[in-house]
Design a protein around this motif. Structure first.
Motif, short mmCIF file in Angstrom:
data_model
loop_
_atom_site.label_atom_id
_atom_site.label_comp_id
_atom_site.label_asym_id
_atom_site.label_seq_id
_atom_site.Cartn_x
_atom_site.Cartn_y
_atom_site.Cartn_z
N ARG A 9 0.84 -1.20 0.00
CA ARG A 9 0.00 0.00 0.00
C ARG A 9 0.88 1.25 0.00
NH1 ARG A 9 -1.03 2.99 3.98
NH2 ARG A 9 -0.60 1.44 5.58
N ARG A 10 1.88 1.27 0.84
CA ARG A 10 2.81 2.41 0.89
C ARG A 10 3.57 2.57 -0.43
NH1 ARG A 10 3.58 4.59 5.87
NH2 ARG A 10 2.77 3.42 7.65
N GLU A 11 3.96 1.46 -0.99
CA GLU A 11 4.67 1.46 -2.26
C GLU A 11 3.80 2.07 -3.37
OE1 GLU A 11 7.55 -1.83 -4.01
OE2 GLU A 11 5.46 -2.50 -4.06
N ALA A 12 2.52 1.69 -3.39
CA ALA A 12 1.59 2.22 -4.40
C ALA A 12 1.43 3.73 -4.24
CB ALA A 12 0.24 1.51 -4.30
N GLU A 13 1.37 4.21 -3.00
CA GLU A 13 1.24 5.65 -2.75
C GLU A 13 2.46 6.40 -3.27
OE1 GLU A 13 0.71 5.83 1.50
OE2 GLU A 13 -1.35 5.04 1.39
N VAL A 14 3.64 5.86 -3.02
CA VAL A 14 4.87 6.51 -3.47
C VAL A 14 4.94 6.52 -4.99
CG1 VAL A 14 7.39 6.21 -3.56
CG2 VAL A 14 6.21 6.19 -1.37
N LEU A 15 4.60 5.41 -5.62
CA LEU A 15 4.63 5.35 -7.09
C LEU A 15 3.63 6.33 -7.70
CD1 LEU A 15 5.08 1.53 -7.78
CD2 LEU A 15 6.75 3.35 -8.14
N ALA A 16 2.45 6.42 -7.11
CA ALA A 16 1.43 7.35 -7.63
C ALA A 16 1.91 8.79 -7.54
CB ALA A 16 0.12 7.18 -6.86
N GLU A 17 2.68 9.09 -6.53
CA GLU A 17 3.20 10.45 -6.36
C GLU A 17 4.40 10.73 -7.28
OE1 GLU A 17 5.43 12.96 -2.92
OE2 GLU A 17 3.74 11.70 -2.28
N LEU A 18 5.28 9.76 -7.44
CA LEU A 18 6.53 9.99 -8.16
C LEU A 18 6.46 9.79 -9.68
CD1 LEU A 18 9.04 8.31 -5.69
CD2 LEU A 18 8.57 10.75 -5.96
N THR A 19 5.62 8.88 -10.15
CA THR A 19 5.62 8.59 -11.59
C THR A 19 5.21 9.78 -12.46
OG1 THR A 19 3.46 7.51 -11.37
CG2 THR A 19 5.41 6.08 -11.46
N PRO A 20 4.37 10.70 -12.00
CA PRO A 20 4.06 11.85 -12.87
C PRO A 20 5.23 12.84 -13.04
CG PRO A 20 2.28 11.47 -11.32
CD PRO A 20 3.43 10.61 -10.89
N MET A 21 6.27 12.71 -12.23
CA MET A 21 7.44 13.57 -12.39
C MET A 21 8.02 13.32 -13.78
SD MET A 21 9.22 13.00 -8.66
CE MET A 21 10.56 14.15 -8.94
N ASP A 22 8.76 14.28 -14.29
CA ASP A 22 9.35 14.12 -15.61
C ASP A 22 10.87 14.27 -15.52
OD1 ASP A 22 9.15 13.57 -18.31
OD2 ASP A 22 9.03 15.68 -18.88
N GLY A 23 11.57 13.37 -16.18
CA GLY A 23 13.02 13.44 -16.21
C GLY A 23 13.68 12.79 -15.02
#
Length: 179
Positions: free
Chosen positions: A61-75
């Motif tokens: 669950r924590r991993e999914a939250e972090v991925l949801a926050e970080l994947t929209p970053m660019d570069g």
């Protein structure tokens, strides 16, 4: 068509995601992010402690939250946790937001690289080799189906793997219509 220039490294523990990720990020002049380290920084505790108190479900669950926050970053170049691909929503985020590289690594090489690492809660078992084999059989088809490129890190040096990834990454991102 993917618009992001992110690179996501997927694969089992011991495949070299952190080492190769750092080298890739340096080569590209972008930030390197390790999703597991982000979880530890945000919670203030180690991954084994999260597993101990919340179990694998709490960690995922924590991993999914972090991925949801970080994947929209660019570069960025991101090393993901070995099991991050288990949840369909994580696979979709990774697929949608970047170039996905599967770092394939044979179980024997994983054992060699992880046998002294106490920060691997899934390997706290009587038979770590069998656990790695079990994980491989479950995760390997998912890694392959998600990957834009596969590199064998059991045979390649980290620098060789980086050269292979960069060659394919630049080729796919220099086509007309690609950023």
């Amino acid at each position: 068509m993917k618009q992001s220039k992110n690179i996501y490294l997927i694969g089992p523990m011991g495949a070299g995601k952190t080492t190769i990720g750092r080298l890739l990020a340096k080569s590209l002049g972008v930030d390197f992010v390790d999703s597991d380290k982000q979880i530890e920084q945000r919670t203030g505790v180690t991954i084994p402690m999260i597993f101990e108190y919340e179990g694998e479900v709490g960690f995922r669950r924590r991993e999914a939250e972090v991925l949801a926050e970080l994947t929209p970053m660019d570069g960025i170049v991101m090393a993901t946790g070995g099991g991050s691909i288990l949840l369909p929503e994580n696979r979709e985020l990774i697929r949608r937001h970047g170039f996905v590289v599967y770092l394939h690594c044979p179980v024997e090489k994983q054992l060699e690289r992880t046998h002294k690492d106490a920060n691997r809660p899934l390997l706290n078992t009587e038979n770590p080799r069998q656990k790695l084999l079990d994980l491989f059989h479950i995760r390997e088809p998912i890694y392959r189906s998600l990957a834009d490129f596969v590199v064998d890190t059991g045979q390649s040096t980290s620098r060789s793997a980086v050269r292979q990834i960069l060659r394919v990454y630049h080729r796919t991102h220099s086509r007309p219509g690609k950023p």
